[in-house]
Design a protein around this motif. Structure first.
Motif, PDB file in Angstrom:
ATOM      1  N   GLY A 250      10.052 -19.469 -10.426  1.00 53.66           N
ATOM      2  CA  GLY A 250      11.042 -18.451 -10.757  1.00 53.66           C
ATOM      3  C   GLY A 250      10.435 -17.156 -11.253  1.00 53.66           C
ATOM      4  N   GLY A 251       9.135 -16.977 -11.073  1.00 54.22           N
ATOM      5  CA  GLY A 251       8.430 -15.841 -11.642  1.00 54.22           C
ATOM      6  C   GLY A 251       8.221 -14.657 -10.729  1.00 54.22           C
ATOM      7  N   PHE A 252       8.928 -14.577  -9.618  1.00 51.47           N
ATOM      8  CA  PHE A 252       8.793 -13.433  -8.706  1.00 51.47           C
ATOM      9  C   PHE A 252      10.084 -12.636  -8.722  1.00 51.47           C
ATOM     10  CE2 PHE A 252       9.075 -11.178  -4.707  1.00 51.47           C
ATOM     11  CZ  PHE A 252       7.796 -10.684  -4.532  1.00 51.47           C
ATOM     12  N   ASP A 253       9.992 -11.362  -9.106  1.00 51.23           N
ATOM     13  CA  ASP A 253      11.142 -10.470  -9.099  1.00 51.23           C
ATOM     14  C   ASP A 253      10.870  -9.306  -8.172  1.00 51.23           C
ATOM     15  OD1 ASP A 253      12.652 -11.842 -11.147  1.00 51.23           O
ATOM     16  OD2 ASP A 253      11.222 -11.031 -12.595  1.00 51.23           O
ATOM     17  N   LEU A 254      11.602  -9.228  -7.081  1.00 60.03           N
ATOM     18  CA  LEU A 254      11.492  -8.105  -6.161  1.00 60.03           C
ATOM     19  C   LEU A 254      12.248  -6.929  -6.771  1.00 60.03           C
ATOM     20  CD1 LEU A 254      10.444  -7.162  -3.407  1.00 60.03           C
ATOM     21  CD2 LEU A 254      12.636  -7.901  -2.434  1.00 60.03           C
ATOM     22  N   LEU A 255      11.542  -5.854  -7.070  1.00 54.17           N
ATOM     23  CA  LEU A 255      12.139  -4.690  -7.728  1.00 54.17           C
ATOM     24  C   LEU A 255      12.672  -3.678  -6.731  1.00 54.17           C
ATOM     25  CD1 LEU A 255       9.398  -4.220 -10.477  1.00 54.17           C
ATOM     26  CD2 LEU A 255      11.577  -5.459 -10.650  1.00 54.17           C
ATOM     27  N   GLN A 256      11.994  -3.560  -5.583  1.00 52.49           N
ATOM     28  CA  GLN A 256      12.465  -2.653  -4.522  1.00 52.49           C
ATOM     29  C   GLN A 256      11.834  -3.045  -3.201  1.00 52.49           C
ATOM     30  OE1 GLN A 256      10.937   1.160  -5.999  1.00 52.49           O
ATOM     31  NE2 GLN A 256       9.551   1.259  -4.258  1.00 52.49           N
ATOM     32  N   GLY A 257      12.515  -2.704  -2.137  1.00 49.92           N
ATOM     33  CA  GLY A 257      11.952  -2.868  -0.812  1.00 49.92           C
ATOM     34  C   GLY A 257      12.386  -4.092  -0.039  1.00 49.92           C
ATOM     35  N   ALA A 258      13.482  -4.723  -0.417  1.00 54.42           N
ATOM     36  CA  ALA A 258      13.943  -5.894   0.336  1.00 54.42           C
ATOM     37  C   ALA A 258      14.106  -5.559   1.815  1.00 54.42           C
ATOM     38  CB  ALA A 258      15.250  -6.422  -0.241  1.00 54.42           C
ATOM     39  N   ASN A 259      14.581  -4.356   2.097  1.00 57.99           N
ATOM     40  CA  ASN A 259      14.782  -3.952   3.495  1.00 57.99           C
ATOM     41  C   ASN A 259      13.467  -3.613   4.198  1.00 57.99           C
ATOM     42  OD1 ASN A 259      14.361  -1.656   1.986  1.00 57.99           O
ATOM     43  ND2 ASN A 259      15.842  -0.410   3.109  1.00 57.99           N
ATOM     44  N   ALA A 260      12.378  -3.440   3.448  1.00 58.05           N
ATOM     45  CA  ALA A 260      11.072  -3.150   4.052  1.00 58.05           C
ATOM     46  C   ALA A 260      10.272  -4.427   4.300  1.00 58.05           C
ATOM     47  CB  ALA A 260      10.265  -2.219   3.153  1.00 58.05           C
ATOM     48  N   LEU A 261      10.723  -5.558   3.757  1.00 53.43           N
ATOM     49  CA  LEU A 261       9.983  -6.807   3.928  1.00 53.43           C
ATOM     50  C   LEU A 261      10.342  -7.505   5.228  1.00 53.43           C
ATOM     51  CD1 LEU A 261      10.016  -8.491   0.408  1.00 53.43           C
ATOM     52  CD2 LEU A 261       8.015  -7.694   1.692  1.00 53.43           C
ATOM     53  N   SER A 262       9.346  -8.079   5.828  1.00 52.33           N
ATOM     54  CA  SER A 262       9.527  -8.949   6.972  1.00 52.33           C
ATOM     55  C   SER A 262       8.717 -10.197   6.698  1.00 52.33           C
ATOM     56  CB  SER A 262       9.054  -8.259   8.252  1.00 52.33           C
ATOM     57  OG  SER A 262       9.486  -8.989   9.376  1.00 52.33           O
ATOM     58  N   GLU A 263       8.877 -11.219   7.529  1.00 51.24           N
ATOM     59  CA  GLU A 263       8.095 -12.437   7.312  1.00 51.24           C
ATOM     60  C   GLU A 263       7.567 -12.965   8.624  1.00 51.24           C
ATOM     61  OE1 GLU A 263      10.915 -15.145   5.438  1.00 51.24           O
ATOM     62  OE2 GLU A 263      11.007 -16.285   7.288  1.00 51.24           O
ATOM     63  N   TYR A 264       6.474 -13.684   8.495  1.00 51.33           N
ATOM     64  CA  TYR A 264       5.842 -14.318   9.646  1.00 51.33           C
ATOM     65  C   TYR A 264       5.688 -15.801   9.337  1.00 51.33           C
ATOM     66  CZ  TYR A 264       2.277 -15.668  13.014  1.00 51.33           C
ATOM     67  OH  TYR A 264       1.584 -16.310  14.007  1.00 51.33           O
ATOM     68  N   ARG A 265       6.112 -16.631  10.270  1.00 50.74           N
ATOM     69  CA  ARG A 265       5.952 -18.080  10.163  1.00 50.74           C
ATOM     70  C   ARG A 265       5.246 -18.575  11.416  1.00 50.74           C
ATOM     71  NH1 ARG A 265      10.087 -20.749   6.625  1.00 50.74           N
ATOM     72  NH2 ARG A 265      11.180 -19.052   5.578  1.00 50.74           N
ATOM     73  N   PHE A 266       4.446 -19.603  11.248  1.00 51.12           N
ATOM     74  CA  PHE A 266       3.752 -20.184  12.397  1.00 51.12           C
ATOM     75  C   PHE A 266       3.605 -21.684  12.181  1.00 51.12           C
ATOM     76  CE2 PHE A 266       0.567 -19.196   9.312  1.00 51.12           C
ATOM     77  CZ  PHE A 266      -0.424 -20.155   9.441  1.00 51.12           C
TER      78      PHE A 266
ATOM     79  N   GLN B 282       0.817  -1.216   0.000  1.00 50.27           N
ATOM     80  CA  GLN B 282       0.000   0.000   0.000  1.00 50.27           C
ATOM     81  C   GLN B 282       0.853   1.269   0.000  1.00 50.27           C
ATOM     82  OE1 GLN B 282      -0.669   2.420   2.660  1.00 50.27           O
ATOM     83  NE2 GLN B 282      -2.074   3.462   1.291  1.00 50.27           N
ATOM     84  N   CYS B 283       1.946   1.284   0.737  1.00 51.36           N
ATOM     85  CA  CYS B 283       2.732   2.513   0.859  1.00 51.36           C
ATOM     86  C   CYS B 283       3.746   2.688  -0.274  1.00 51.36           C
ATOM     87  CB  CYS B 283       3.439   2.561   2.213  1.00 51.36           C
ATOM     88  SG  CYS B 283       4.814   1.409   2.400  1.00 51.36           S
ATOM     89  N   GLY B 284       3.979   1.630  -1.065  1.00 50.15           N
ATOM     90  CA  GLY B 284       4.906   1.720  -2.190  1.00 50.15           C
ATOM     91  C   GLY B 284       6.339   1.350  -1.856  1.00 50.15           C
ATOM     92  N   ALA B 285       6.618   1.010  -0.608  1.00 50.38           N
ATOM     93  CA  ALA B 285       7.990   0.637  -0.240  1.00 50.38           C
ATOM     94  C   ALA B 285       8.419  -0.656  -0.920  1.00 50.38           C
ATOM     95  CB  ALA B 285       8.115   0.495   1.278  1.00 50.38           C
ATOM     96  N   VAL B 286       7.479  -1.584  -1.117  1.00 46.85           N
ATOM     97  CA  VAL B 286       7.757  -2.875  -1.752  1.00 46.85           C
ATOM     98  C   VAL B 286       7.123  -2.888  -3.133  1.00 46.85           C
ATOM     99  CG1 VAL B 286       7.390  -5.374  -1.631  1.00 46.85           C
ATOM    100  CG2 VAL B 286       7.833  -4.078   0.469  1.00 46.85           C
ATOM    101  N   ARG B 287       7.918  -3.199  -4.155  1.00 51.88           N
ATOM    102  CA  ARG B 287       7.415  -3.332  -5.531  1.00 51.88           C
ATOM    103  C   ARG B 287       7.986  -4.608  -6.128  1.00 51.88           C
ATOM    104  NH1 ARG B 287       3.176  -1.332  -7.365  1.00 51.88           N
ATOM    105  NH2 ARG B 287       4.001  -1.352  -9.459  1.00 51.88           N
TER     106      ARG B 287
END
Length: 149
Positions: free
Chosen positions: A61-77, A23-28
């Protein structure tokens, strides 16, 4: 049961490649979809119920992170296999790594430019409470319908 997506908005079913982000545009990102929007689904596991995501499968192999690697976090459960990626800035869930098919990604339809969960008149709802990795089979629990006024 009927065809999982019998009434998808015209012109979007065959979407092969899309751009999207949070939503904020940090991750593309840019994605190649495995079968357009025809893989769209909801899940009944507790986490998916709470976040309300409509997910589509990304081609291998079809996902390319263009920007925002440092804005991503992950949740596992639970088993820790599925990694649910989200933007740390705005909190939007962008893409999970699936438990049912390790190494395969999905992406939230709501994060794809020009797409919306409300583009689907009907969506299959998969049984995430009795996960295929535990039960040995994938089951549909039902169909979620949206009818605009």
């Amino acid at each position: 049961m009927t065809d999982p997506l019998p009434r998808l908005v015209e012109g979007k079913a065959h979407l092969a490649e899309a751009w999207g982000g949070c939503q904020c545009g940090a991750v593309r990102f840019r994605v190649r979809l495995a079968d357009g929007l025809r893989t769209a689904r909801r899940c009944t596991c507790r986490y998916c119920r709470m976040k309300g995501t409509v997910a589509v499968t990304v081609a291998e192999g079809g996902f390319d992170l263009l920007q925002g690697a440092n804005a991503l976090s992950e949740y596992r459960f639970n088993t820790g296999v599925a990694a649910h990626h989200f933007c740390r800035v705005c909190g939007v869930n962008t893409h999970p790594a699936r438990r049912s098919t390790p190494g395969q990604l999905a992406v939230s339809v709501a994060c794809l430019d020009g797409c919306s969960p409300f583009d689907f008149a009907e969506l299959p709802v998969m049984d995430g409470e009795n996960h295929p990795s535990d039960s040995g089979r994938s089951r549909r629990r039902g169909v979620l319908r949206y009818s605009p006024e």
